[in-house]
Motif scaffolding. Structure first.
Motif, PDB file in Angstrom:
ATOM      1  N   SER A   1      -0.918  -3.013  -6.752  1.00 51.33           N
ATOM      2  CA  SER A   1       0.085  -2.854  -7.559  1.00 51.33           C
ATOM      3  C   SER A   1       1.269  -3.579  -6.534  1.00 51.33           C
ATOM      4  N   LYS A   2       1.399  -3.411  -5.445  1.00 47.47           N
ATOM      5  CA  LYS A   2       2.386  -4.017  -4.591  1.00 47.47           C
ATOM      6  C   LYS A   2       2.335  -5.598  -4.661  1.00 47.47           C
TER       7      LYS A   2
ATOM      8  N   THR B   1       2.580  10.846  -6.357  1.00 47.91           N
ATOM      9  CA  THR B   1       1.921  10.376  -5.173  1.00 47.91           C
ATOM     10  C   THR B   1       3.078   9.759  -4.100  1.00 47.91           C
ATOM     11  N   ARG B   2       4.132   9.154  -4.548  1.00 47.25           N
ATOM     12  CA  ARG B   2       4.903   8.391  -3.544  1.00 47.25           C
ATOM     13  C   ARG B   2       4.313   7.275  -2.788  1.00 47.25           C
ATOM     14  N   ARG B   3       3.223   6.713  -3.486  1.00 43.70           N
ATOM     15  CA  ARG B   3       2.558   5.569  -2.979  1.00 43.70           C
ATOM     16  C   ARG B   3       2.080   4.587  -4.192  1.00 43.70           C
ATOM     17  N   LEU B   4       1.837   3.310  -3.743  1.00 42.18           N
ATOM     18  CA  LEU B   4       1.461   2.127  -4.528  1.00 42.18           C
ATOM     19  C   LEU B   4       0.048   1.585  -3.946  1.00 42.18           C
ATOM     20  N   THR B   5      -0.687   1.301  -4.643  1.00 47.09           N
ATOM     21  CA  THR B   5      -1.818   0.487  -4.064  1.00 47.09           C
ATOM     22  C   THR B   5      -1.400  -0.841  -3.748  1.00 47.09           C
ATOM     23  N   LEU B   6      -2.355  -1.471  -2.774  1.00 45.18           N
ATOM     24  CA  LEU B   6      -2.172  -2.858  -2.518  1.00 45.18           C
ATOM     25  C   LEU B   6      -2.043  -3.649  -3.651  1.00 45.18           C
TER      26      LEU B   6
ATOM     27  N   TRP C   1       3.638   7.338  -9.607  1.00 49.92           N
ATOM     28  CA  TRP C   1       4.295   7.129  -8.022  1.00 49.92           C
ATOM     29  C   TRP C   1       5.300   8.314  -7.869  1.00 49.92           C
TER      30      TRP C   1
ATOM     31  N   TYR D   1      -2.463  -5.371   5.140  1.00 49.85           N
ATOM     32  CA  TYR D   1      -3.946  -5.256   4.564  1.00 49.85           C
ATOM     33  C   TYR D   1      -4.619  -6.580   4.690  1.00 49.85           C
TER      34      TYR D   1
ATOM     35  N   ASP E   1      -0.205   3.212 -11.879  1.00 53.61           N
ATOM     36  CA  ASP E   1       0.567   3.572 -10.607  1.00 53.61           C
ATOM     37  C   ASP E   1       1.975   3.719 -10.531  1.00 53.61           C
TER      38      ASP E   1
END
Length: 447
Positions: free
Chosen positions: A229-230, A222-227, A219, A342, A215
């Motif tokens: 990874s966060k 995609t400029r986003r992380l999955t839940l 990044w 989430y 991820d």
């Protein structure tokens, strides 16, 4: 009979995973038992060879024999191979050979990989395995180069390169094995920024999990992380920062540990001892000389451990985060556990609770057993048991003094800790049938 046995093994991915690790340990035990594996040229006792092989394959780091002085180059390379296979998983290594042979990965193999990497689906599982192999090799190679350059100041070039490779592989796989000799680990480098920073980075990268690493690398695109990874990154950052602060405060005036160090060296040592319990087992301070409050705090850090899909053990950071989220939701009177906006499925929370209770039960039961057979302080026993189950490898010196029964208990704990108590339950239990009815709802008073 033979056919039914094969069906029993191949019919369950968790079962095949468990038996695969057992086979790796058995081979390692045989190799380490050879006279060629020891400096003295004598055979190692079966229990010590089994203990070392289990510790290496389960990437723990607890040892009954000093890795740097007891084993020959052959013995150390066997240990290193067990660490690499155990850290990445035998199915990942088997898939690597399949890539080389250009063989197609079957559905059953994908199911086993899904279980081994702790994934919720088979989608993209082969692509993830490719990434796991590439990431691991690149990180280990980089770490080996950096450590070798530093070790060149203290030893010959050949030895420095070997030390760099061995410790890079060991630290990235969160194994905690070292070849410094005399069970010293990194105590000689407690104030060395290069060795400590590189070691911490290797441990953290190995403990984050390959899904998170993937991820992070994606990044920029995609400029986003999955839940997932966060949660992993937030929990890991909190535990490292809070852990370092607690250790720094507790040990600042301890003349047996931090007091002789300069302020910067104290900070370095505090962060190292906060990172290592999750779950590398490396220590730059003598664990036995720490205050009891610090030792117990390390037990808590070891219990949480690393993250899912990583080379580390413990109940995992996401399990810890889910439990904290459930407590907060209950206190606030909410029905849903919410992390980063989430909602977690109820099944995830139940799984987190089950893993935690199973792990805690095993640790308490093993500690109680050792309390009856080993004549040592309770905290020392609890520390050793938690270290073994969470595949950490830290010790307060008890490993060398264990009885035969104590060694067997620790071996079993290391194995269960690496496989996971829930996976062990799935492997040994019967496949659940289809539920045909539900019982009427009842109520009990809680609290």
């Amino acid at each position: 009979m033979f056919a039914s046995s094969l069906r029993w093994i191949y019919g369950s991915p968790p079962r095949l995973l468990m038996l695969g690790f057992a086979a790796i340990i058995a081979v390692g035990t045989l190799l380490l038992g050879l006279p060629a594996a020891t400096v003295a040229g004598e055979t190692t006792s079966v229990i010590d060879a089994l203990f070392t092989a289990t510790s290496a394959a389960c990437v723990t780091g607890l040892v009954t024999l000093d890795t740097g002085t007891h084993w020959t180059l052959f013995g150390q390379l066997v240990i290193l191979a067990l660490i690499q296979v155990g850290g990445l998983g035998f199915m990942t290594m088997a898939t690597l050979f399949a890539f080389f042979l250009k063989r197609r990965i079957s559905l059953r193999e994908r199911l086993i990989l899904q279980e081994a990497l702790n994934q919720t689906s088979m989608e993209g599982i082969v692509r993830l395995v490719r990434r796991v192999i590439v990431y691991a090799l690149v990180i280990e190679l980089t770490g080996a180069i950096l450590l070798s350059v530093r070790f060149l100041l203290d030893m010959s070039p050949g030895r420095a390169i070997y030390y760099g490779i061995f410790h890079s592989v060991s630290f990235f796989n969160n194994a905690g094995f070292d070849i410094m000799g005399q069970y010293r680990s990194l105590t000689d480098y407690a104030g060395d920024p290069a060795v400590n920073i590189v070691s911490m980075l290797l441990i953290v990268l190995g403990g984050l999990g390959f899904i998170v690493l993937s991820d992070l690398i994606d990044w920029r695109r995609t400029r986003r992380l999955t839940l997932h990874s966060k949660v992993v990154l937030a929990t890991t950052g909190f535990l490292i920062g809070f852990g370092a602060l607690v250790i720094f405060v507790f040990e600042y005036t301890n003349s047996a540990s931090m007091q002789p160090l300069g302020f910067g060296e104290k900070l370095l040592a505090a962060f190292m001892q906060s990172v290592a319990p999750r779950t590398a087992g490396v220590n730059s301070l003598d664990i036995a000389s720490l205050r009891q409050a610090t030792q117990f705090f390390l037990v808590l850090l070891m219990f949480v451990g690393a993250s899912p899909g990583s080379t580390g053990g413990g109940i995992k950071t996401t399990t810890f985060a889910a439990l904290i989220g459930a407590v907060i939701a209950m206190i606030r009177g909410k029905d849903d556990v919410v992390l980063f906006r989430y909602r977690l499925a109820q099944e995830r929370v139940y799984k987190a609770l089950t893993i935690t209770l199973l792990s805690l039960t095993l640790i308490l039961l093993a500690t109680m057993l050792l309390s009856a057979t080993e004549d040592h302080h309770f905290l020392k026993l609890l520390f050793e048991v938690t270290s073994a189950f969470s595949t950490v490898g830290m010790t307060m010196g008890l490993t060398l003094e264990l009885t035969m029964f104590g060694k067997i208990v620790i071996i079993v704990l290391m194995f269960i800790g690496r496989i996971g108590p829930l996976t062990m339950g799935y492997a040994l239990g019967r496949k659940p049938g289809r539920v045909l009815f539900r019982y009427a709802e009842g109520k009990i008073i809680i609290g």
